[in-house]
Design an enzyme around this catalytic site. Sequence first.
Site, PDB file in Angstrom:
ATOM      1  N   ASP A 285       0.822  -1.201   0.000  1.00 44.26           N
ATOM      2  CA  ASP A 285       0.000   0.000   0.000  1.00 44.26           C
ATOM      3  C   ASP A 285       0.868   1.268   0.000  1.00 44.26           C
ATOM      4  OD1 ASP A 285      -2.601   1.326   0.281  1.00 44.26           O
ATOM      5  OD2 ASP A 285      -1.925   1.832   2.297  1.00 44.26           O
ATOM      6  N   GLU A 334       1.430  -0.518  -5.070  1.00 51.85           N
ATOM      7  CA  GLU A 334       0.228   0.319  -5.187  1.00 51.85           C
ATOM      8  C   GLU A 334       0.719   1.744  -5.433  1.00 51.85           C
ATOM      9  OE1 GLU A 334      -2.100   3.161  -4.627  1.00 51.85           O
ATOM     10  OE2 GLU A 334      -1.795   2.675  -2.510  1.00 51.85           O
ATOM     11  N   ASP A 388     -11.464   1.077  -2.503  1.00 51.42           N
ATOM     12  CA  ASP A 388     -11.701   2.496  -2.243  1.00 51.42           C
ATOM     13  C   ASP A 388     -12.588   3.151  -3.297  1.00 51.42           C
ATOM     14  OD1 ASP A 388     -10.294   2.782   0.146  1.00 51.42           O
ATOM     15  OD2 ASP A 388      -8.394   3.145  -0.868  1.00 51.42           O
TER      16      ASP A 388
END
Length: 514
Positions: A285, A334, A388
């Site tokens: 992430d 990411e 998200d």
Amino acid sequence: MPVARLPKLSDRTSGVLLHPTSLPGDPEGGQLDGEARAFVDFLAAAGQSWWQMLPVGPTGYANSPYSAQSAFAGNPALVSIDRLIEDGLLAGGDRGRRHEEALRAAFAAFRHAGGDRDFDAFATEARRWLDEFALYRAIKRAHGESQWTLWPPPLRDRNGRALAEARKTFADEIGFVRFVQWRFARDWRALREHAHGRGIGLIGDIPIFMAHDSADVWLKRDLYHLDREGEAALIAGVPPDYFSETGQRWGNPLYRWERMRKTGYAWWIDRFRATLAGFDAVRLDHFIGFVRYWAIPGGEPTAVNGKWRRGPGAHFFKAVRRGLREDRLPLIAEDLGVVTPEVRALRDAFGLPGIKVLQFAFGTDPNAPDFLPHNYPRNAVVYTGTHDNDTTVGWFHDPGSGTRSPEQTEKERRRTLAYLGQEPSAAPSPSSPQNGAGRDIHWQMIRMILMSVANVAIVPAQDLLGLGSESRMNRPGTDRGNWAFRLAPGALTPAIADRLRGLSETYDRTRAAA
């Protein structure tokens, strides 16, 4: 169970994004059971190679998987009650009890039985994190789940005498936490073996920053920018941008990277090693933060007055590669956000696939063309949307589902239909999505990522079902109503599996599947 050929991120494959908490069953938990194995079987029947999840640690603030109380522990809510019954630690009637009550009853039966050799082996293997996490959880429960900075100073500051006394006082609760973590590890091992037997690889997720209220920060305060009381002196976030005039103030304490470097990034290497013991690949992430990150003074109410600081960069990944003894790290970068040349260079230097999100391809952002399928590189993992994002149906039809105006939604819809080769004048409405252009938009978008040259394509389960905005997993910037999506029993039908397999076969993505 024999292990089928497992996929690699360099294979041309596809999979489904679904967090275990979204599986059908008891709303309170227990998802590492028959429903998880049934989902693996669905993936195999659909010709898929990957099951991607969100972080599976013990959730903290707002029940977010990205705000875990430990980088190493598992989420107690996922522990299977059925397997506890199978192992004789609970009776069939215990299925009707509250999840934590059932776990505590199983712990009592476990103690009465005198323990287990498998537990002893687990406790020995996990001792680097298990004992301190159990102590943290026991103290936290005794203080009404308050964050550790609000504990009495001797416990907050890890005074040796106070901790020794706490270990005696809370011995039973510490034992319970250790037991639950053993059961999680046991259930996870069984699930992974089942997945591997069907040729399914598991993709996990590592948030770059730790939650302030976590055992890791409490245990290693010197590795974070904290003041004498343990409050965050510098916190993470992102600067003001097109989406927010004040930026985003995440609240996670920032690392003291220079101190981590002196340890050879030992904590990070332990974290990667523990995560990769349970997963076959991992999404990393906020990869951009390893190049540069936005540092906000702890007392600032917004992210406006932050400053850019340099991240650890290539030195970090070289150390991780040495520590894990891996020539090629099984990580997904990411890299969404402001992708500078330095970010691309770091990603590419270690051969990490970046991420492409198809929904981003049709907006007004200057980087939107990078997300169009004809611009994808092979070394990428592509999605219709992520946890998200809104669902594809919600994104396409519902202008009230996000920050877009009706006019912006219509522009994006027209661009999407033009890319699909359809006439936009007959676009359907949310109330009649099966008529006109854009019919079955979720399947059209799925087809688009599957036919792309990207090595890996991942479809959120909500998009397989054509669900609307009410089924999205997370709405960034809000702390209510998130992480609650649940599949209806039997929703993923054989017909859906057949349709997904057909597309995956058409676009040559089933070679690694069982």
